[in-house]
Design an enzyme around this catalytic site. Structure first.
Site, mmCIF file in Angstrom:
data_model
loop_
_atom_site.group_PDB
_atom_site.id
_atom_site.type_symbol
_atom_site.label_atom_id
_atom_site.label_comp_id
_atom_site.label_asym_id
_atom_site.label_seq_id
_atom_site.Cartn_x
_atom_site.Cartn_y
_atom_site.Cartn_z
ATOM 1 N N CYS A 136 -70.627 6.085 15.227
ATOM 2 C CA CYS A 136 -70.267 7.486 15.015
ATOM 3 C C CYS A 136 -70.306 7.830 13.526
ATOM 4 C CB CYS A 136 -68.872 7.757 15.576
ATOM 5 S SG CYS A 136 -68.301 9.424 15.251
ATOM 6 N N CYS A 139 -67.421 10.091 12.299
ATOM 7 C CA CYS A 139 -66.130 9.398 12.213
ATOM 8 C C CYS A 139 -66.103 8.477 10.987
ATOM 9 C CB CYS A 139 -65.870 8.518 13.426
ATOM 10 S SG CYS A 139 -66.285 9.246 14.996
ATOM 11 N N ASP A 140 -67.194 7.756 10.749
ATOM 12 C CA ASP A 140 -67.152 6.645 9.793
ATOM 13 C C ASP A 140 -68.004 6.823 8.544
ATOM 14 O OD1 ASP A 140 -65.486 5.342 11.568
ATOM 15 O OD2 ASP A 140 -67.148 4.362 12.617
#
Ligand code: NAP
Length: 310
Positions: A136, A139-140
């Site tokens: 992701c 997200c990261d």
């Protein structure tokens, strides 16, 4: 003791399909619930900017759209419940849907359980998941500010997420097992023209290595078998996904060869009263707009089914 709840329409999965179905079912005055494992929104929660959803010429973020979908369906009376569904009994006119916390009796069921990302299945992938390996970018991505990262895959997801990652990382190396991309032309053009993106064609990741955190990858040339090393702290994997249908594997619902649920154009499965839509169904275009359309179609079909069965 397990709590039993009764609904006219029970929707399994709170992504774009499930929430669209919930909006239509609740506005048809049917007692409707969406059962979701974690947070409503599904895959769009992992998407930065969505540019190809009609009505948003400047794009819209996935989490914002998910919130709007949820608010709109709840406004008309749909309930959002959190549970993990483990099995369904589809025999009889009332369907029994079993979760970890609840048991549901539903006159009709819409399966909108989507899918999960595929894994490469190479040594080191699990060891360094969350320590360099990610699925992701939104997200990261920020954990890799101003450092190089690699992306595996050649489809729309790989290219779209690579373009996103160029905003915060030093550079993005796309590792693709062939010398041709699967992604749409517009994304190909953008990625090929982006100076921060380079390609490792005909290459496969064979192992991730590191000491606590991921440090380097072993790559293999898919034509010659020659091995090479790529020193890189981040690896994002976007190689498609598989449908979430384990909980209905023994239900009698029909699947295609890839494990997707077979439906007709009305989103009806082979079992009366059971409908399916979105990424979990066979031959889905797997687009946000088509997921919404599937959800609406499934809800309208459930409405007609319930009317006919009175
Ligand atoms: P996809 O289209 O199935 O592409 C998967 C990619 O991963 C392919 O390039 C494939 O290589 C590669 N791959 C698969 N297994 C692999 C393995 N074991 N090792 C290395 N590479 C592997 O999946 P996706 O990109 O997630 O897209 C899924 C669907 O969502 C598509 O229909 C796509 O159009 C849609 N989508 C649309 C958008 C958008 O419209 N903006 C954004 C994201 C996704 P090969 O090409 O060699 O098979």
């Amino acid at each position: 003791m397990t709590k039993t709840l009764d609904f006219d329409v029970l929707i399994i999965g709170g992504g774009a399909t499930g929430l669209s179905a919930a909006l239509y079912a609740s506005r048809a005055m049917l007692k409707t619930a969406v059962v979701e494992k974690l947070a409503p929104g599904g895959q769009i929660m992992l998407t930065d900017v969505i540019e190809n959803y009609p009505g948003f010429p400047d794009g819209v973020t996935g989490p914002e759209l998910a919130r709007l979908y949820e608010d709109q369906s709840v406004k008309y009376g749909a309930e959002i419940l959190y549970d993990t569904i483990t099995s369904i009994d589809v025999t009889g006119s009332s369907k029994t849907v079993v979760g970890s916390d609840y048991e549901f009796n539903a006159k009709s069921v819409i399966i909108a359980s989507g899918g999960d990302h595929n894994k490469l299945g190479v040594p080191g992938e699990d060891t360094f998941s969350g320590k360099g390996v990610s699925y992701c970018a939104t997200c990261d991505g920020n954990f890799f500010r101003n450092v190089p990262v690699a992306v595996v895959g050649g489809g729309d997801s790989a290219l779209q997420e690579s373009l996103y990652l160029t905003q915060m990382t030093e550079s993005v190396t796309i590792i693709h097992r062939r010398d041709q991309l699967r992604a749409s032309r517009i994304l190909q053009q953008r990625a090929l023209n982006n100076p921060k993106i380079d390609f490792r064609w005909n290459s496969a990741v064979v192992e991730a290595h590191g000491n606590g955190e991921m440090e380097y990858l072993d790559l293999k040339d898919t034509r010659t078998g020659e091995l090479s090393k790529l020193t890189i702290p981040g690896l994002f994997i976007f190689i498609g996904f598989h449908p979430n249908t384990q909980f209905i594997s023994k239900s009698g619902i029909e699947f295609d060869g890839g494990g997707h649920i077979i439906t007709n154009m009305a989103m009806e499965t082979n079992i009366p009263g059971i409908f399916a839509g979105g990424d979990v169904r066979s031959n889905s275009h797997r687009q946000l707009g088509t997921a919404v359309g599937d959800g609406i179609t499934a809800a309208l079909s459930a409405f007609h089914y319930l009317e006919d069965s009175i």
